[in-house]
Scaffold this motif. Structure first.
Motif, short mmCIF file in Angstrom:
data_model
loop_
_atom_site.label_atom_id
_atom_site.label_comp_id
_atom_site.label_asym_id
_atom_site.label_seq_id
_atom_site.Cartn_x
_atom_site.Cartn_y
_atom_site.Cartn_z
N GLY A 146 18.11 111.68 -93.04
CA GLY A 146 17.34 110.47 -93.28
C GLY A 146 16.11 110.48 -92.41
O GLY A 146 15.82 111.47 -91.72
N LEU A 147 15.39 109.36 -92.42
CA LEU A 147 14.17 109.26 -91.63
C LEU A 147 14.18 107.96 -90.82
O LEU A 147 14.53 106.90 -91.35
N ILE A 148 13.80 108.07 -89.55
CA ILE A 148 13.66 106.89 -88.68
C ILE A 148 12.16 106.68 -88.47
O ILE A 148 11.48 107.53 -87.90
N CYS A 149 11.63 105.59 -88.95
CA CYS A 149 10.21 105.29 -88.77
C CYS A 149 9.89 105.18 -87.29
O CYS A 149 10.71 104.70 -86.50
N HIS A 150 8.71 105.61 -86.90
CA HIS A 150 8.37 105.57 -85.47
C HIS A 150 8.12 104.15 -84.97
O HIS A 150 8.17 103.89 -83.78
N GLU A 151 7.86 103.23 -85.91
CA GLU A 151 7.71 101.83 -85.55
C GLU A 151 8.04 100.97 -86.77
O GLU A 151 8.08 101.47 -87.91
N ALA A 152 8.30 99.70 -86.54
CA ALA A 152 8.69 98.80 -87.62
C ALA A 152 7.47 98.15 -88.25
O ALA A 152 7.21 96.95 -88.07
N THR A 153 6.71 98.94 -89.00
CA THR A 153 5.48 98.44 -89.62
C THR A 153 5.39 98.92 -91.06
O THR A 153 6.06 99.87 -91.46
N VAL A 154 4.50 98.28 -91.81
CA VAL A 154 4.27 98.68 -93.20
C VAL A 154 3.75 100.12 -93.28
O VAL A 154 4.26 100.93 -94.07
N PRO A 155 2.72 100.50 -92.49
CA PRO A 155 2.23 101.89 -92.60
C PRO A 155 3.29 102.93 -92.26
O PRO A 155 3.36 103.98 -92.92
N ALA A 156 4.11 102.67 -91.25
CA ALA A 156 5.13 103.64 -90.86
C ALA A 156 6.17 103.79 -91.97
O ALA A 156 6.61 104.91 -92.27
N LEU A 157 6.56 102.68 -92.58
CA LEU A 157 7.53 102.75 -93.67
C LEU A 157 6.93 103.43 -94.89
O LEU A 157 7.58 104.26 -95.54
N ALA A 158 5.68 103.12 -95.20
CA ALA A 158 5.03 103.75 -96.34
C ALA A 158 4.93 105.26 -96.15
O ALA A 158 5.13 106.03 -97.10
N ALA A 159 4.65 105.71 -94.93
CA ALA A 159 4.55 107.14 -94.65
C ALA A 159 5.89 107.84 -94.86
O ALA A 159 5.96 108.94 -95.40
N ALA A 160 6.97 107.18 -94.42
CA ALA A 160 8.31 107.77 -94.60
C ALA A 160 8.66 107.85 -96.08
O ALA A 160 9.18 108.87 -96.55
N LEU A 161 8.40 106.80 -96.83
CA LEU A 161 8.69 106.81 -98.26
C LEU A 161 7.85 107.86 -98.98
O LEU A 161 8.34 108.55 -99.88
N ARG A 162 6.61 108.02 -98.54
CA ARG A 162 5.74 109.03 -99.16
C ARG A 162 6.31 110.43 -98.96
O ARG A 162 6.23 111.29 -99.85
N SER A 163 6.93 110.69 -97.79
CA SER A 163 7.53 112.00 -97.53
C SER A 163 8.58 112.34 -98.58
O SER A 163 8.67 113.49 -99.04
N TYR A 164 9.37 111.35 -98.95
CA TYR A 164 10.41 111.57 -99.95
C TYR A 164 9.85 111.61 -101.37
O TYR A 164 10.26 112.43 -102.20
#
Length: 398
Positions: free
Chosen positions: A330-348
């Motif tokens: 899985g992926l742990i976002c580096h911070e609890a923000t919209v950009p960090a979550l969007a980056a993780a989702l983009r990876s998948y």
């Protein structure tokens, strides 16, 4: 199996959220290994969900009074009812102890301990406290109740190392704490209606399952999805969780209305309501997300996603980082923000093979988290706490 524990569980919940499911799994695991379990549930006529859920897992129950939290507009009723309910509850508890003859008491909520305070002072039966969250100590009443819990409990079981550390910072010795991660909840039945998703055959579904509330970060997920929606036309967001006419669901209703008025995502985000068919929902999804903005101790749904071989994207809050091996299952976002979550989702969304690889590793990680030994470990906790043993902390306080 006559030597198996006889467990009296304080189960005064009105809803079935993660805390309740976690305790039901523990108690059901004990029952399946020959323990006798009796749950004390609320005696109000409207309290039907908890007894039905317990029955579905083979757990016996008996109704007793429980005191109520103060709520706006109900102060007079609470002040009148609670003293009567408290005295009646403690008398009933003593009668049930005489009849059921428990070897252990199972608790998981400070309010339920307070409900039976007098009886718990009189009865020396060992108590196991499953801590599914941090202690409640925001005012002097709850601090006093917690001090009693610390003295009275023989063994604490935390559902994450995060919760274990919190217990230790609130006067519980580390050698009194066992960590047992949540097992994926055993879902019973499919609810009142079959799950209908109506997804295109090529849809790549991102799923959230849980309470539709601000602290769960659902709005952050919606905003992250919106930022990606144009780039991934086959992506869909599924949001599973209750949104009713009750005032407590007003935040969720406003979020749903906001999405419905957004031309970019209104056809791409589905609010499914309460879903009991979680395995089916996960099977149709590709990526699971738990974007909690608070210190979420150990969400059951992450374990359910692992069981379904789905990778999870989580925020670095509470016990969530313990459940995910970042970049492996899985992926742990580096911070609890919209950009960090969007980056993780983009990876998948950019790499379907990565999703599959992490999904397989997610299923394998259940072993790392001790889930195959879940039943055995719970029985060991109870078996190691003799009915003759009173905790040193409680004995020394006498």
């Amino acid at each position: 199996m006559t030597d198996r524990p006889r467990i009296l569980a304080l189960f005064g919940s009105a809803v079935v959220f993660g805390q309740e499911r976690g305790n039901i799994e523990a108690l059901a695991a004990l029952r399946e290994q020959g323990c006798k379990v009796l749950c004390l549930v609320r005696d109000e006529a409207w309290c039907t969900l908890i007894p039905a859920t317990l029955e579905a897992r083979g757990l016996a129950w008996s109704k007793v009074p429980y005191i109520e939290h103060w709520m706006p507009g109900r102060l007079r009723w609470v002040l009148f009812r609670n003293p009567i309910a408290f005295l009646w509850a403690n008398w009933r508890f003593m009668k049930i102890v005489q009849e059921f003859k428990p070897t252990h008491i199972h608790a998981f909520n400070q309010l339920y301990v307070l409900n039976f305070l007098i009886a718990l002072m009189l009865v020396r039966t060992p108590m196991i406290y499953r801590a599914g969250d941090e202690p409640t100590i925001h005012n002097w009443v709850w601090r006093a109740v917690w001090r009693f819990v610390v003295r009275r409990v023989d063994r604490f079981v935390a559902n994450s190392q995060f919760v274990a550390r919190s217990l230790c910072s609130h006067h519980v010795a580390r050698d009194r704490v066992t960590v047992i991660y949540n097992a994926p909840p055993g879902r019973v039945g499919g609810g009142d209606r079959p799950l209908s998703l109506n997804l295109p055959s090529n849809a790549r579904a991102i799923v959230f399952i849980g309470q539709i509330s601000e602290h769960k970060g659902v709005h952050v997920l919606v905003d992250a999805f919106r930022s990606l929606a144009r780039d991934y036309p086959d992506a869909r967001l599924l949001v599973a969780g209750r949104i009713s006419d009750w005032s407590g669901d007003a935040w969720g209703q406003r979020l749903k209305d906001r999405v419905a008025s957004d031309p970019i995502i209104r056809e791409r985000v589905a609010f499914l309501g309460y879903v009991e068919d979680v395995p089916i929902l996960l099977a149709r999804s590709e990526i699971h997300v738990t974007p909690s903005l608070f210190n979420d101790p150990s969400p059951n749904v992450v374990m359910e996603a692992k069981l379904a071989s789905k990778p999870s994207v989580v925020f670095p809050r509470g016990g969530l980082p313990e459940l995910i091996d970042h970049g492996v299952d899985g992926l742990i976002c580096h911070e609890a923000t919209v950009p960090a979550l969007a980056a993780a989702l983009r990876s998948y969304l950019d790499d379907a093979t990565l999703v599959q690889r992490h999904g397989k590793a997610a299923f394998a990680s259940l072993k790392r988290l001790g889930i195959p030994d879940f039943k055995r470990r719970w029985l060991e906790v109870y078996s190691a706490t003799s009915h003759l043993k009173i905790s040193n902390a409680f004995r020394d306080d006498q």
